[in-house]
Design a protein around this motif. Structure first.
Motif, short mmCIF file in Angstrom:
data_model
loop_
_atom_site.label_atom_id
_atom_site.label_comp_id
_atom_site.label_asym_id
_atom_site.label_seq_id
_atom_site.Cartn_x
_atom_site.Cartn_y
_atom_site.Cartn_z
N GLU A 44 -3.12 -2.61 -10.32
CA GLU A 44 -1.83 -2.94 -9.72
C GLU A 44 -0.94 -1.70 -9.60
O GLU A 44 -0.28 -1.47 -8.58
CB GLU A 44 -1.13 -4.03 -10.53
CG GLU A 44 -1.76 -5.41 -10.40
CD GLU A 44 -0.94 -6.49 -11.08
OE1 GLU A 44 0.20 -6.20 -11.50
OE2 GLU A 44 -1.45 -7.62 -11.20
N SER A 45 -0.93 -0.89 -10.68
CA SER A 45 -0.15 0.36 -10.64
C SER A 45 -0.73 1.32 -9.62
O SER A 45 0.00 2.05 -8.93
CB SER A 45 -0.16 1.01 -12.03
OG SER A 45 0.42 0.17 -12.99
N ASN A 46 -2.04 1.33 -9.52
CA ASN A 46 -2.77 2.16 -8.56
C ASN A 46 -2.32 1.83 -7.13
O ASN A 46 -1.94 2.73 -6.36
CB ASN A 46 -4.27 1.87 -8.75
CG ASN A 46 -5.16 2.84 -8.01
OD1 ASN A 46 -4.73 3.89 -7.55
ND2 ASN A 46 -6.41 2.47 -7.88
N MET A 47 -2.32 0.55 -6.79
CA MET A 47 -1.94 0.12 -5.45
C MET A 47 -0.44 0.36 -5.20
O MET A 47 -0.04 0.80 -4.11
CB MET A 47 -2.27 -1.36 -5.27
CG MET A 47 -3.75 -1.66 -5.25
SD MET A 47 -4.58 -1.01 -3.77
CE MET A 47 -4.12 -2.26 -2.56
N ALA A 48 0.36 0.10 -6.20
CA ALA A 48 1.81 0.29 -6.05
C ALA A 48 2.13 1.75 -5.76
O ALA A 48 2.99 2.07 -4.92
CB ALA A 48 2.54 -0.19 -7.30
N PHE A 49 1.44 2.67 -6.47
CA PHE A 49 1.71 4.09 -6.25
C PHE A 49 1.23 4.52 -4.87
O PHE A 49 1.90 5.33 -4.20
CB PHE A 49 1.03 4.92 -7.33
CG PHE A 49 1.35 6.38 -7.23
CD1 PHE A 49 2.63 6.85 -7.53
CD2 PHE A 49 0.39 7.30 -6.81
CE1 PHE A 49 2.94 8.20 -7.42
CE2 PHE A 49 0.70 8.65 -6.70
CZ PHE A 49 1.97 9.09 -7.01
N ALA A 50 0.09 4.00 -4.42
CA ALA A 50 -0.40 4.31 -3.08
C ALA A 50 0.62 3.88 -2.02
O ALA A 50 0.87 4.61 -1.05
CB ALA A 50 -1.74 3.64 -2.84
N LYS A 51 1.22 2.72 -2.20
CA LYS A 51 2.26 2.26 -1.28
C LYS A 51 3.47 3.19 -1.32
O LYS A 51 4.06 3.53 -0.28
CB LYS A 51 2.70 0.84 -1.64
CG LYS A 51 1.67 -0.24 -1.35
CD LYS A 51 2.20 -1.60 -1.77
CE LYS A 51 1.16 -2.69 -1.56
NZ LYS A 51 1.64 -4.02 -2.02
N GLU A 52 3.83 3.62 -2.53
CA GLU A 52 5.00 4.47 -2.71
C GLU A 52 4.88 5.79 -1.96
O GLU A 52 5.85 6.28 -1.38
CB GLU A 52 5.21 4.73 -4.20
CG GLU A 52 6.43 5.55 -4.54
CD GLU A 52 6.55 5.82 -6.02
OE1 GLU A 52 7.05 6.90 -6.38
OE2 GLU A 52 6.14 4.95 -6.82
N ILE A 53 3.68 6.37 -1.96
CA ILE A 53 3.51 7.66 -1.30
C ILE A 53 2.87 7.50 0.09
O ILE A 53 2.49 8.49 0.71
CB ILE A 53 2.68 8.64 -2.16
CG1 ILE A 53 1.26 8.12 -2.39
CG2 ILE A 53 3.38 8.93 -3.48
CD1 ILE A 53 0.34 9.14 -3.06
N ASP A 54 2.76 6.26 0.54
CA ASP A 54 2.32 5.95 1.91
C ASP A 54 0.89 6.40 2.20
O ASP A 54 0.61 7.02 3.22
CB ASP A 54 3.29 6.57 2.93
CG ASP A 54 3.18 5.92 4.30
OD1 ASP A 54 2.77 4.75 4.37
OD2 ASP A 54 3.50 6.59 5.31
N VAL A 55 -0.01 6.05 1.27
CA VAL A 55 -1.44 6.28 1.47
C VAL A 55 -2.07 4.95 1.85
O VAL A 55 -1.77 3.92 1.22
CB VAL A 55 -2.10 6.84 0.19
CG1 VAL A 55 -3.61 6.91 0.34
CG2 VAL A 55 -1.55 8.22 -0.13
N PRO A 56 -2.93 4.89 2.89
CA PRO A 56 -3.57 3.63 3.28
C PRO A 56 -4.26 2.95 2.10
O PRO A 56 -4.91 3.61 1.29
CB PRO A 56 -4.57 4.06 4.35
CG PRO A 56 -4.00 5.32 4.91
CD PRO A 56 -3.32 6.01 3.76
#
Length: 270
Positions: A44-56
């Motif tokens: 969940e943290s992994n996906m949240a951080f990806a969203k934060e830095i705008d990585v697909p």
């Protein structure tokens, strides 16, 4: 226009000191594209951080093994080409070895391994793979460091007599004096960090610059490392006397408890 290099990132999530630096470096010359990642062991943290830095999100994986497995299913011209390993030290060797054994290029934070046997084994994997393995002693890439090296090589300084390199930080002060905190930080856990904190983390950069700029090799050394608490004997400060070739002597100083210092790296060649 040439295609960008497809980059995978292992570690380097929101609480990582080094993660942002790798992401910035990857964009400096617009040569890389972050293609997939495992930023954090918690998905969940992994996906949240990806969203934060705008990585697909379609190639944000739950763990390292899944990243390897799924990327190898893709056509070669789509899969990740190179992975940056930004995890705690004890994971560098197993991750790098598996990446090499599966044909990926590797950018690895130091230390490359936490033992000599691991280093020898990794060397064999690298030779067999024939891919690029880059260890991030990145200060050698700075223009003034390159200038310094070329001036010394050209004889502008004359015969080298003495070297003095220092790398001082103070960040561990906020952690080391609190028993609960110093017991929970991975850099102060020998099972995760290896045998050294300060010298293994930042002292090696000073050592690397000494040899890189002078072209000389360190032949002998005498170390005096310091820790602050009996319940944690990981070095947080140290001084190293060095003897190099051609009668050159010097000192390497490193500290993570130099209060007020943020990232104080300096080298003097006399």
């Amino acid at each position: 226009m040439p295609k960008k290099i497809r980059l995978g990132i292992l570690g380097g999530g929101g609480d990582s000191l080094i993660g942002v630096l790798h992401r910035v470096a990857s964009h400096i010359n617009d040569n890389y594209q972050i293609t997939g990642a495992v930023f954090n062991p918690d998905f969940e943290s992994n996906m949240a951080f990806a969203k934060e830095i705008d990585v697909p999100l379609n190639r944000i994986y739950k763990d390292f093994d899944t990243l390897i497995e799924e990327e190898l299913k893709l056509p070669k011209d789509e899969r990740i080409q190179v992975c940056s390993i930004l995890t705690p030290n004890f994971l560098h060797y197993p991750m790098a070895k598996k990446l090499l054994d599966n044909g990926f290029h590797v950018i690895c934070e130091k230390p490359m391994t936490t033992s000599l046997d691991e280093a020898k084994d990794l060397q064999k994997s690298h030779e067999k793979a024939g891919t690029v393995f880059a260890l991030t002693h990145t200060y050698t890439g700075y223009p003034m460091v390159r200038q310094m090296r070329e001036m010394i090589k050209a004889g502008a300084l004359g015969k080298i007599h003495k070297v003095d390199a220092v790398y001082y930080q103070g960040w561990i002060n906020t952690i080391i004096h609190d028993k609960e905190k110093r017991s929970s930080v991975w850099r102060l856990d020998p099972k995760k960090a290896g045998i050294s904190s300060c010298m293994g983390d930042i002292g090696v950069h000073a050592f690397n610059l000494v040899e890189y700029t002078t072209g000389l090799k360190v032949n002998e050394l005498l170390c005096d490392f310091n820790y602050l608490y009996e319940d944690n004997k990981m070095d947080v400060d140290g001084t190293v006397l060095i003897r190099m070739s051609d009668h050159v002597k010097g000192v390497i100083r490193g500290s993570q408890v130099a209060t007020g210092e943020e990232n104080g790296l300096a080298i003097a060649i006399y």
